[in-house]
Motif scaffolding. Sequence first.
Motif, mmCIF file in Angstrom:
data_model
loop_
_atom_site.group_PDB
_atom_site.id
_atom_site.type_symbol
_atom_site.label_atom_id
_atom_site.label_comp_id
_atom_site.label_asym_id
_atom_site.label_seq_id
_atom_site.Cartn_x
_atom_site.Cartn_y
_atom_site.Cartn_z
ATOM 1 N N ALA A 40 -18.558 28.285 -75.761
ATOM 2 C CA ALA A 40 -17.954 29.345 -76.107
ATOM 3 C C ALA A 40 -16.425 29.327 -75.854
ATOM 4 O O ALA A 40 -15.515 30.302 -76.113
ATOM 5 C CB ALA A 40 -18.588 30.551 -75.822
ATOM 6 N N GLY A 41 -16.166 28.064 -75.432
ATOM 7 C CA GLY A 41 -14.659 27.804 -74.980
ATOM 8 C C GLY A 41 -14.276 27.952 -73.477
ATOM 9 O O GLY A 41 -12.932 28.127 -73.184
ATOM 10 N N ARG A 42 -15.003 28.255 -72.466
ATOM 11 C CA ARG A 42 -14.776 28.692 -71.380
ATOM 12 C C ARG A 42 -15.312 27.279 -70.651
ATOM 13 O O ARG A 42 -16.450 26.998 -70.515
ATOM 14 C CB ARG A 42 -15.223 29.773 -70.689
ATOM 15 C CG ARG A 42 -14.769 30.245 -69.231
ATOM 16 C CD ARG A 42 -15.218 31.617 -68.824
ATOM 17 N NE ARG A 42 -14.567 31.691 -67.488
ATOM 18 C CZ ARG A 42 -14.798 33.052 -66.916
ATOM 19 N NH1 ARG A 42 -15.656 34.027 -67.472
ATOM 20 N NH2 ARG A 42 -14.413 33.277 -65.680
ATOM 21 N N LEU A 94 -20.130 36.247 -71.184
ATOM 22 C CA LEU A 94 -19.209 36.162 -70.165
ATOM 23 C C LEU A 94 -17.752 35.342 -70.789
ATOM 24 O O LEU A 94 -16.791 35.868 -70.396
ATOM 25 C CB LEU A 94 -19.480 35.498 -68.957
ATOM 26 C CG LEU A 94 -20.690 36.123 -68.164
ATOM 27 C CD1 LEU A 94 -21.487 35.516 -67.157
ATOM 28 C CD2 LEU A 94 -20.065 37.501 -67.681
ATOM 29 N N ALA A 95 -18.007 34.359 -71.593
ATOM 30 C CA ALA A 95 -17.001 33.610 -72.033
ATOM 31 C C ALA A 95 -16.105 34.408 -72.770
ATOM 32 O O ALA A 95 -14.808 34.566 -72.810
ATOM 33 C CB ALA A 95 -17.296 32.496 -72.754
ATOM 34 N N HIS A 96 -16.602 35.317 -73.903
ATOM 35 C CA HIS A 96 -15.944 36.134 -74.572
ATOM 36 C C HIS A 96 -15.413 37.145 -73.845
ATOM 37 O O HIS A 96 -14.249 37.783 -74.395
ATOM 38 C CB HIS A 96 -16.658 36.600 -75.784
ATOM 39 C CG HIS A 96 -17.076 35.572 -76.773
ATOM 40 N ND1 HIS A 96 -16.125 35.283 -77.745
ATOM 41 C CD2 HIS A 96 -18.027 34.557 -77.126
ATOM 42 C CE1 HIS A 96 -16.540 34.054 -78.654
ATOM 43 N NE2 HIS A 96 -17.507 33.959 -77.998
ATOM 44 N N THR A 144 -14.270 42.814 -76.848
ATOM 45 C CA THR A 144 -14.926 44.177 -76.569
ATOM 46 C C THR A 144 -16.356 43.813 -76.001
ATOM 47 O O THR A 144 -16.824 42.726 -76.512
ATOM 48 C CB THR A 144 -14.856 45.287 -77.654
ATOM 49 O OG1 THR A 144 -15.576 44.810 -78.634
ATOM 50 C CG2 THR A 144 -13.485 45.504 -77.902
ATOM 51 N N PRO A 145 -17.125 44.690 -75.522
ATOM 52 C CA PRO A 145 -18.597 44.488 -75.145
ATOM 53 C C PRO A 145 -19.366 44.321 -76.533
ATOM 54 O O PRO A 145 -20.158 43.366 -76.667
ATOM 55 C CB PRO A 145 -19.078 46.001 -74.761
ATOM 56 C CG PRO A 145 -17.790 46.495 -73.879
ATOM 57 C CD PRO A 145 -16.636 45.917 -74.758
ATOM 58 N N GLU A 158 -21.436 37.837 -80.569
ATOM 59 C CA GLU A 158 -21.321 36.433 -80.321
ATOM 60 C C GLU A 158 -22.497 35.873 -79.556
ATOM 61 O O GLU A 158 -23.005 34.853 -79.714
ATOM 62 C CB GLU A 158 -20.031 36.012 -79.770
ATOM 63 C CG GLU A 158 -18.743 36.497 -80.567
ATOM 64 C CD GLU A 158 -18.514 35.485 -81.874
ATOM 65 O OE1 GLU A 158 -19.244 34.551 -81.928
ATOM 66 O OE2 GLU A 158 -17.746 35.843 -82.547
ATOM 67 N N ALA A 159 -22.638 36.335 -78.583
ATOM 68 C CA ALA A 159 -23.826 36.065 -77.741
ATOM 69 C C ALA A 159 -25.278 36.034 -78.186
ATOM 70 O O ALA A 159 -26.050 35.115 -78.213
ATOM 71 C CB ALA A 159 -24.125 36.898 -76.385
#
Length: 273
Positions: A40-42, A236-238, A244-245, A251-252
Amino acid sequence: MTRLDVIGNVSRDVTHYPDHRGGAHLGGAALFVALAATRAGRSAAPVCVLGEDLAPVLPQAPGLGGIDWSARGEAEGPSARFDLRYDLLGELVDARTEYGAAERLTEHALAHVDRYPDSQYHVCCRRPLDAAAVLGRLVRRGAAFSVDFFLPSAADMIRTAAPWLTKASTVFVNAAEYRLLRTATNTAALPEIVVTDGPRPARVWAFGRQTASVVPPSRPPHEVSGAGDTVAGTFLAHRSRGATPAQALTEATVAAAHFVAAPSLPIPAQPSA
């Protein structure tokens, strides 16, 4: 962006289903959370202890590109091993474990927190980790952290973690664990709780108020082991990028649906002598 350091196990798993799915593959919450966050990019690193079977091969293993292995420890003997049995609905019905090198996880995690108190942590609260020692150290160091649980040990681990949960940025639970959580602590005092429930809507609660509800995509699962960990790492990554939640939960759940439908992560072959 601060790296996500994931305290937990990386293991060799064997899964069983009544319809003969399953088999041997890589597993462990620290691996799955870190992999999901990385995808996810983290930047993410498993804070784990690997045995002699996995330590030489995982950093170069295909399919794990992007994971930062610099926070791993190594020990003699085999890595942790989990034997997991599920029913046809994907509910875990039995878990058998040989912890192996992971018996040294608490010692390794405490030393890592002392060296890197400014990291963002995610703690996979499951045996053999001494969750009280690790969460207490994180709070004393002023470190930011989130947590999750594993149903076979959740009753004990949630009670153990309860004194520190108000300091957690996010608590991840499934529906059964959420019921246990509500008996152990005042959930209205927790900043953020992500509750998954299989194919039913996943929800986010903030200080007792529902802030998001998302119906997961429907995809035939190949392997459900790691679905909740994928939700946690992706969420967590997003959230770390300001989502927003509701955005992060969407995404999750999509990432988890893709993960469970994909082939399992193979155990890398040992290098030839």
